[in-house]
Scaffold this motif. Structure first.
Motif, PDB file in Angstrom:
ATOM      1  N   SER A   1       0.791  -1.226   0.000  1.00 24.06           N
ATOM      2  CA  SER A   1       0.000   0.000   0.000  1.00 24.06           C
ATOM      3  C   SER A   1       0.822   1.275   0.000  1.00 24.06           C
ATOM      4  O   SER A   1       0.571   2.185  -0.784  1.00 24.06           O
ATOM      5  N   PHE A   2       1.829   1.342   0.879  1.00 28.42           N
ATOM      6  CA  PHE A   2       2.592   2.575   0.987  1.00 28.42           C
ATOM      7  C   PHE A   2       3.330   2.867  -0.309  1.00 28.42           C
ATOM      8  O   PHE A   2       3.369   4.010  -0.774  1.00 28.42           O
ATOM      9  N   ALA A   3       3.896   1.811  -0.887  1.00 30.38           N
ATOM     10  CA  ALA A   3       4.627   1.996  -2.140  1.00 30.38           C
ATOM     11  C   ALA A   3       3.675   2.509  -3.221  1.00 30.38           C
ATOM     12  O   ALA A   3       4.023   3.401  -3.995  1.00 30.38           O
ATOM     13  N   GLN A   4       2.449   1.976  -3.229  1.00 34.33           N
ATOM     14  CA  GLN A   4       1.496   2.417  -4.243  1.00 34.33           C
ATOM     15  C   GLN A   4       1.126   3.882  -4.055  1.00 34.33           C
ATOM     16  O   GLN A   4       0.933   4.617  -5.020  1.00 34.33           O
ATOM     17  N   MET A   5       1.064   4.296  -2.797  1.00 38.53           N
ATOM     18  CA  MET A   5       0.746   5.700  -2.564  1.00 38.53           C
ATOM     19  C   MET A   5       1.906   6.603  -2.979  1.00 38.53           C
ATOM     20  O   MET A   5       1.685   7.714  -3.453  1.00 38.53           O
ATOM     21  N   PHE A   6       3.121   6.111  -2.817  1.00 39.03           N
ATOM     22  CA  PHE A   6       4.273   6.885  -3.303  1.00 39.03           C
ATOM     23  C   PHE A   6       4.188   7.056  -4.826  1.00 39.03           C
ATOM     24  O   PHE A   6       4.517   8.114  -5.358  1.00 39.03           O
ATOM     25  N   VAL A   7       3.767   5.984  -5.494  1.00 46.72           N
ATOM     26  CA  VAL A   7       3.623   6.079  -6.951  1.00 46.72           C
ATOM     27  C   VAL A   7       2.672   7.216  -7.299  1.00 46.72           C
ATOM     28  O   VAL A   7       2.929   8.024  -8.200  1.00 46.72           O
ATOM     29  N   VAL A   8       1.574   7.288  -6.531  1.00 43.28           N
ATOM     30  CA  VAL A   8       0.579   8.328  -6.794  1.00 43.28           C
ATOM     31  C   VAL A   8       1.188   9.719  -6.580  1.00 43.28           C
ATOM     32  O   VAL A   8       0.914  10.639  -7.344  1.00 43.28           O
ATOM     33  N   VAL A   9       2.034   9.850  -5.569  1.00 45.15           N
ATOM     34  CA  VAL A   9       2.675  11.144  -5.334  1.00 45.15           C
ATOM     35  C   VAL A   9       3.364  11.619  -6.615  1.00 45.15           C
ATOM     36  O   VAL A   9       3.200  12.757  -7.058  1.00 45.15           O
ATOM     37  N   PHE A  10       4.119  10.697  -7.240  1.00 41.84           N
ATOM     38  CA  PHE A  10       4.844  11.095  -8.448  1.00 41.84           C
ATOM     39  C   PHE A  10       3.892  11.378  -9.602  1.00 41.84           C
ATOM     40  O   PHE A  10       4.083  12.323 -10.359  1.00 41.84           O
ATOM     41  N   ILE A  11       2.858  10.546  -9.728  1.00 43.91           N
ATOM     42  CA  ILE A  11       1.922  10.761 -10.834  1.00 43.91           C
ATOM     43  C   ILE A  11       1.227  12.110 -10.687  1.00 43.91           C
ATOM     44  O   ILE A  11       1.168  12.901 -11.635  1.00 43.91           O
ATOM     45  N   VAL A  12       0.731  12.388  -9.474  1.00 43.27           N
ATOM     46  CA  VAL A  12       0.041  13.662  -9.252  1.00 43.27           C
ATOM     47  C   VAL A  12       1.005  14.819  -9.505  1.00 43.27           C
ATOM     48  O   VAL A  12       0.664  15.806 -10.152  1.00 43.27           O
ATOM     49  N   GLY A  13       2.235  14.663  -9.030  1.00 44.13           N
ATOM     50  CA  GLY A  13       3.226  15.713  -9.220  1.00 44.13           C
ATOM     51  C   GLY A  13       3.517  15.971 -10.681  1.00 44.13           C
ATOM     52  O   GLY A  13       3.515  17.117 -11.140  1.00 44.13           O
ATOM     53  N   ILE A  14       3.733  14.892 -11.429  1.00 46.39           N
ATOM     54  CA  ILE A  14       4.084  15.058 -12.847  1.00 46.39           C
ATOM     55  C   ILE A  14       2.919  15.685 -13.610  1.00 46.39           C
ATOM     56  O   ILE A  14       3.101  16.611 -14.407  1.00 46.39           O
ATOM     57  N   ILE A  15       1.700  15.209 -13.349  1.00 44.78           N
ATOM     58  CA  ILE A  15       0.554  15.774 -14.065  1.00 44.78           C
ATOM     59  C   ILE A  15       0.365  17.245 -13.686  1.00 44.78           C
ATOM     60  O   ILE A  15       0.134  18.091 -14.553  1.00 44.78           O
ATOM     61  N   GLY A  16       0.515  17.550 -12.396  1.00 47.67           N
ATOM     62  CA  GLY A  16       0.390  18.943 -11.964  1.00 47.67           C
ATOM     63  C   GLY A  16       1.403  19.827 -12.672  1.00 47.67           C
ATOM     64  O   GLY A  16       1.083  20.930 -13.125  1.00 47.67           O
ATOM     65  N   MET A  17       2.602  19.291 -12.809  1.00 51.26           N
ATOM     66  CA  MET A  17       3.665  20.043 -13.477  1.00 51.26           C
ATOM     67  C   MET A  17       3.293  20.289 -14.947  1.00 51.26           C
ATOM     68  O   MET A  17       3.432  21.406 -15.456  1.00 51.26           O
ATOM     69  N   LEU A  18       2.792  19.246 -15.598  1.00 55.65           N
ATOM     70  CA  LEU A  18       2.427  19.392 -17.012  1.00 55.65           C
ATOM     71  C   LEU A  18       1.311  20.420 -17.182  1.00 55.65           C
ATOM     72  O   LEU A  18       1.362  21.266 -18.082  1.00 55.65           O
ATOM     73  N   LEU A  19       0.316  20.344 -16.295  1.00 52.21           N
ATOM     74  CA  LEU A  19      -0.792  21.302 -16.382  1.00 52.21           C
ATOM     75  C   LEU A  19      -0.252  22.714 -16.239  1.00 52.21           C
ATOM     76  O   LEU A  19      -0.637  23.630 -16.974  1.00 52.21           O
ATOM     77  N   ASP A  20       0.670  22.884 -15.322  1.00 51.57           N
ATOM     78  CA  ASP A  20       1.237  24.195 -15.076  1.00 51.57           C
ATOM     79  C   ASP A  20       1.984  24.690 -16.318  1.00 51.57           C
ATOM     80  O   ASP A  20       1.861  25.843 -16.711  1.00 51.57           O
ATOM     81  N   ARG A  21       2.746  23.787 -16.927  1.00 48.85           N
ATOM     82  CA  ARG A  21       3.499  24.155 -18.132  1.00 48.85           C
ATOM     83  C   ARG A  21       2.535  24.637 -19.226  1.00 48.85           C
ATOM     84  O   ARG A  21       2.776  25.619 -19.900  1.00 48.85           O
ATOM     85  N   ILE A  22       1.441  23.902 -19.382  1.00 49.24           N
ATOM     86  CA  ILE A  22       0.477  24.273 -20.422  1.00 49.24           C
ATOM     87  C   ILE A  22      -0.026  25.688 -20.181  1.00 49.24           C
ATOM     88  O   ILE A  22      -0.088  26.512 -21.089  1.00 49.24           O
TER      89      ILE A  22
END
Lengths: 536, 461
Positions: free
Chosen positions: A498-519
């Motif tokens: 579970s914890f590892a999966q939540m870490f994965v989400v941290v990166f996914i949310v971060g990367i998508i947030g970054m992309l949205l910001d770039r746009i």
């Protein structure tokens, strides 16, 4: 050369200015300076990230709680693989259900062959696990035995000495009835005995803790053997279901059965004697036709997987963002144009801006729920259900509530920035407009909005960032399918992954947030006249 | 054999030859379901197994149903989603349809045709409470203490805290959950008062010596570790999780509190049941087959399908806990401490002991407990208990489903539950040995030492 400047311009607009030294270096412009710049803007961040990864992998295993271990980067990477595998398998089942003819046969043969291979693999893994468990059991016993024996012995001695002491004191008590001195001496002795018992108990407790700690010893090879077996067992689980979806439970097979039944019913109806119950037989034919139609249109009920949840979250955040923009920009313009209107709006902005999404959501859920007593047949849901791409993402009241929450929390930045932008329109421009006798619409479209655009977009960029952050929280609370629901599910699973999966989400949310910001940065720079650097 | 039946046989034989098939079972007509794409909700607990298994083993498919099974974050959300129609039906606490129908909490008419399982809960206390209990009762200070463990050793701890002006805090999962009634039963059986509910006290703490609070199941171990509560009553895998993580000790299972007590049911709204009668029968059929599959044993009595079931349940979209943790309780053992592993073949029952039939007596038991602790605020006559439970439990749907399964050859007549009035015979299988007869609710209420009592004359009304 023209290409170079076009490229540099594109890089500048997209806000990826760290790439421009690379372009300049390739075209041979001031190589020494470019190398320095590359060092600063590319090498340093990469090194910093690597240091972060290294620190993480070193420090994570040192922090252990009873609820679980902090996953290392490798474990997180594995978990990402696991999430992806789950998605692929579910997609495979979905496509298997719809396959027909030779394709289906081909896949079926391949799957059966793999299932055959699994038997041997699984037996091997089981053997390894058994061996690992046996050897670890021996080592466990060896490690635990001394502390266990020590604890048990100390416990027994403590009990015995306590019993002895009690017996002795009782004896004394029965003898010491005569003088007051003896009585107070007895009390003293009893107190001393209590103190000794306390000390003994502390010793026993310390040994008990040592025993408990010794039991905590972990055996990594057992864990890895178990993981290997689990992975094979999961594959078997998948293959069994997959084969079922390819054979007996495939849509082709089901349609064939339904067709045959329809043919039988039709034949019975056509060949029925004139005195037969034609009404009943006709009803049977109609029912068969209906069943055939539903079978032909049936789909594998695929569970939500992370990639699909991400898309739904994006849909939700853009719905909320759109809603926020539609509300905030007009109000912001009015605020900027009329100080009176601004004065009227200020208390609302001040009052509602700080409210947390976690408070908005339940309120909005109640309001939305009130408008949709029968959600499945509500016109809005039905309408969304007909839009080609969106219909796959099940727009329901939960989705709308989350989107409205996103809108409510994110519209303030746009509103305030728009008002500011409009209010800061140059007085001279307005005077010129008055001289030219421009109408309200012209003034708005030709002067006010173009001037305010950079600030409006700055506001929109902040809004989208806030919206994306709010959305995950809203989805966790509303259990609307999306990234937030995924996080909540993984948290409730409480498995070792579970914890590892939540870490994965941290990166996914971060990367998508970054992309949205770039746009948004790109949009912002496209409408800006100034050449100021966009903030990172 | 008379002439006509012989001709019929001959005709059948001829037909079989003509069709060129020799199917041992005759497949009955598939029900014309009103709705073929269903959305069912569940909470991440192992007792959702029948719903998950019916989907994964294709029993829903066999009924022509495409079922999406989605996890819900807590019982309140689940119930709301069923009421608002976001879900067609769901895995529910036995008390939920009853409470919703009589208006404790959210009011809505919910019905149930199927009991998902028996037993499956445990009460876990924190390590420090366990140590204090061991001090109070040296017999417990062993690697394998004798079971069942009563709350007697807990009583001095609760009293000591009371003397300091504090109250022992314990967790349960929902005000109308089986867990609430079980932990109350366990405490009250040892003379510890768990507190009454009343019109003004909806937290149920009037006169309480131990305060109970609601904590969602998955958060139980973390809350226990944080020290907010000193013990809890919850379903699996959250007791075994506490052992696995070394943060608490399960002291008693609900199998020991009341042998073979009903646990979860499958619930839908009355409205949904009226609009989709055939679908409800079809779902019930699939669930019965799933329950039967889960309880299948080989000749030696070993549960043969449980390991596969655990693999399925450990998928992240279902229960999602580690396979080893789920396996602990699902395969017939229960780990009290690492040193104390007990065989409990009946810890999770999904089919045997006439488990899945919706017994009126089960519903009445929950009603009596709701009255005992004041959730039902007014005294009611015995007839009210009978009438209320008959509005909620739907044995007729179950019987229809079972009959259809027998016709298809998926169920034998011997496996069918047989009862005249839908009440189980009286039993004394409780930790305190009190007798319970569902036909006599008022007498039962008045037999408890701790609990609200009603006027005995209501028994005849």
């Amino acid at each position: 050369m023209a290409v170079k400047y076009k490229l540099l311009k594109a890089i500048d607009i997209s806000g990826l200015s760290f790439l421009s030294p690379v372009v300049r270096l390739v075209t041979g412009e001031e190589p020494a300076k470019q190398v320095r710049e590359i060092g600063r803007f590319i090498v340093v961040p990469v090194v910093a990230f690597l240091v972060f990864l290294w620190l993480w992998s070193v420090l994570a295993p040192k922090h252990k709680t009873k609820a679980g271990e902090v996953p290392t980067p490798t474990v997180v990477w594995d978990a990402a693989g696991g999430i992806w595998r789950f998605h692929e398998r579910e997609s495979a089942k979905e496509s298997a259900y719809q396959l027909t003819g030779p394709d289906r046969e081909e896949k079926l043969t391949a799957a059966r062959a793999r299932l055959g291979e699994l038997d041997a693999l699984e037996a091997g893994a089981k053997e390894q696990l058994d061996a690992a468990e046996a050897s670890s059991k021996e080592r466990f016993d060896a490690i635990v035995a001394p502390s266990k024996a020590a604890h048990e012995q100390a416990q027994a001695t403590a009990r015995q000495s306590r019993r002895d002491r009690t017996a002795a004191l009782r004896e004394k008590a029965s003898a010491a009835a005569s003088s007051p001195d003896e009585r107070s001496a007895l009390l003293r002795e009893m107190r001393a005995a209590d103190a000794t018992a306390e000390v003994e108990k502390a010793k026993v407790d310390a040994l008990k803790d040592a025993y408990a700690e010794a039991q905590e010893v972990a055996f990594p090879q057992v864990k890895s053997a178990r993981n290997a077996l689990t992975r094979l067992a999961e594959e078997r689980q998948f293959l069994v279901k997959y084969i079922d979806m390819l054979s007996d439970n495939s849509r082709e097979a089901k349609v064939a059965v339904a067709k045959q039944k329809l043919d039988e019913a039709t034949a019975a109806y056509d060949s029925a004697a004139p005195d037969a119950d034609l009404y009943k037989l006709g009803g049977a034919v109609l029912k068969r036709q209906e069943l055939l139609a539903t079978t032909e249109a049936s789909q594998y009920a695929k569970p939500w997987t992370l990639p699909k949840q991400i898309v739904r979250s994006l849909l939700c955040v853009f719905t909320g963002f759109l809603l926020a923009s539609v509300i905030a920009i007009p109000i912001g313009i009015l605020c900027g144009l009329s100080p009176t209107f601004m004065a009227a709006t200020t208390p609302f902005v001040a009052l509602f801006k700080p409210v947390s999404p976690l408070v908005w959501l339940p309120i909005i859920m109640i309001i939305v729920g009130g408008f949709m007593p029968d959600p499945e047949n509500h016109w809005l849901v039905v309408a969304f259900g007909k839009v080609p791409f969106i219909k796959d993402y099940k727009i329901d009241p939960m989705f709308l509530s989350s989107a409205i929450t996103v809108a409510l929390c994110s519209l303030w930045a746009t509103l305030v920035n728009t008002a500011l932008g409009v209010a800061s329109v140059d007085k001279d421009h307005m005077n010129v407009a008055r001289v030219l006798r421009l109408g309200f619409a012209d003034r708005l479209l030709k002067i006010v909005i173009p001037t305010a655009l950079p600030l409006i977009f700055a506001g929109l960029r902040i809004s989208l960032g806030v919206g994306w952050m709010v959305l995950v929280a809203a989805e966790i609370l509303s259990t609307s399918e999306g990234i937030g629901k995924f996080v909540n599910d993984m948290y409730t699973n409480g498995s070792s992954q579970s914890f590892a999966q939540m870490f994965v989400v941290v990166f996914i949310v971060g990367i998508i947030g970054m992309l949205l910001d770039r746009i948004m940065v790109v949009f912002q720079r496209l409408v800006s006249f100034d050449t100021a650097q966009a903030a990172i | 054999m008379d002439q006509t039946s012989r001709t019929t046989l001959r005709k059948l034989a001829a037909a079989a030859v003509f069709l060129g098939v020799a199917t041992p079972v005759t497949h009955a007509e598939k029900l014309a379901v009103e709705k073929d794409a269903l959305k069912l909700g569940f909470i991440k607990l192992t007792d959702c197994a029948p719903i998950v298994i019916a989907k994964e083993k294709g029993f829903f498919d066999d009924e022509g149903l495409q079922v999406e099974v989605t996890a819900q974050s807590n019982w309140k959300v689940l119930l709301d989603n069923v009421i608002t129609g976001n879900l067609d039906g769901a895995h529910m606490l036995s008390g939920q349809p009853i409470a919703a129908t009589i208006g404790i909490g959210t009011e809505a008419h919910i019905v149930t045709p199927y009991t998902l399982d028996l037993n499956g809960n445990g009460i876990t206390v924190s390590n420090s409470i366990w140590e204090q209990m061991q001090e109070n009762d040296p017999d417990l200070d062993s690697d394998t203490p004798e079971h069942p463990i009563s709350a007697d050793a807990l009583k001095p701890i609760a009293e000591e805290l009371l003397a300091e002006g504090k109250k022992l805090q314990m967790g349960m999962v929902f005000p109308v959950s089986t867990h609430n009634y079980e932990i109350r039963y366990w405490l009250a059986a040892s003379g510890i008062h768990p507190g009454y509910y009343s019109k003004t006290d909806v937290a149920g703490r009037t006169d309480a010596e131990v305060e109970l609070s609601v904590t969602p199941p998955p958060q139980m171990p973390a809350t226990l570790e944080a020290g907010t509560i000193s013990g809890y009553c919850v379903g699996e895998p959250w007791n075994q999780q506490a052992v696995a993580k070394g943060i608490g000790v399960p002291v008693v299972t609900n199998y020991e509190i009341w042998k073979n007590n009903p646990e979860k049911v499958f619930g839908v709204t009355r409205k949904w049941a009226d609009e989709n009668p055939n679908t409800l029968v079809a779902v019930t059929k699939a669930l019965i087959r799933a329950g039967k599959w889960l309880d299948e044993t080989d000749a030696s009595g070993k549960l043969v399908n449980r390991e596969e079931a655990c693999r399925i349940l450990s998928q992240p979209n279902y229960v999602g806990a580690d396979f080893e943790v789920i396996k602990n309780s699902m395969t017939g053992t229960f780990i009290f401490q690492k040193s104390d592993v007990q065989d409990m073949p009946d810890f999770n029952v999904f089919f045997k002991h006439d488990c899945s039939y919706p017994w009126y007596s089960d519903g009445v038991w929950f009603l009596t407990q709701m009255r005992r602790w004041g959730q039902i605020t007014e005294a009611k006559p015995a007839s009210w208990y009978d009438e209320t439970v008959k509005k909620i439990y739907l044995p007729e749907v179950y019987k229809k489903a079972a009959a259809s399964l027998i016709e298809e050859g998926n169920l034998t007549d011997a496996e069918l539950t047989k009862t005249e009035d839908g009440y189980k015979p009286a039993t004394t299988d409780f930790i305190d040995g009190l007798g319970y007869d569902g036909r006599k609710p008022i007498e039962y209420l008045n037999s408890f030492e701790i609990g609200l009592k009603d006027d005995p004359s209501l028994a005849g009304k």
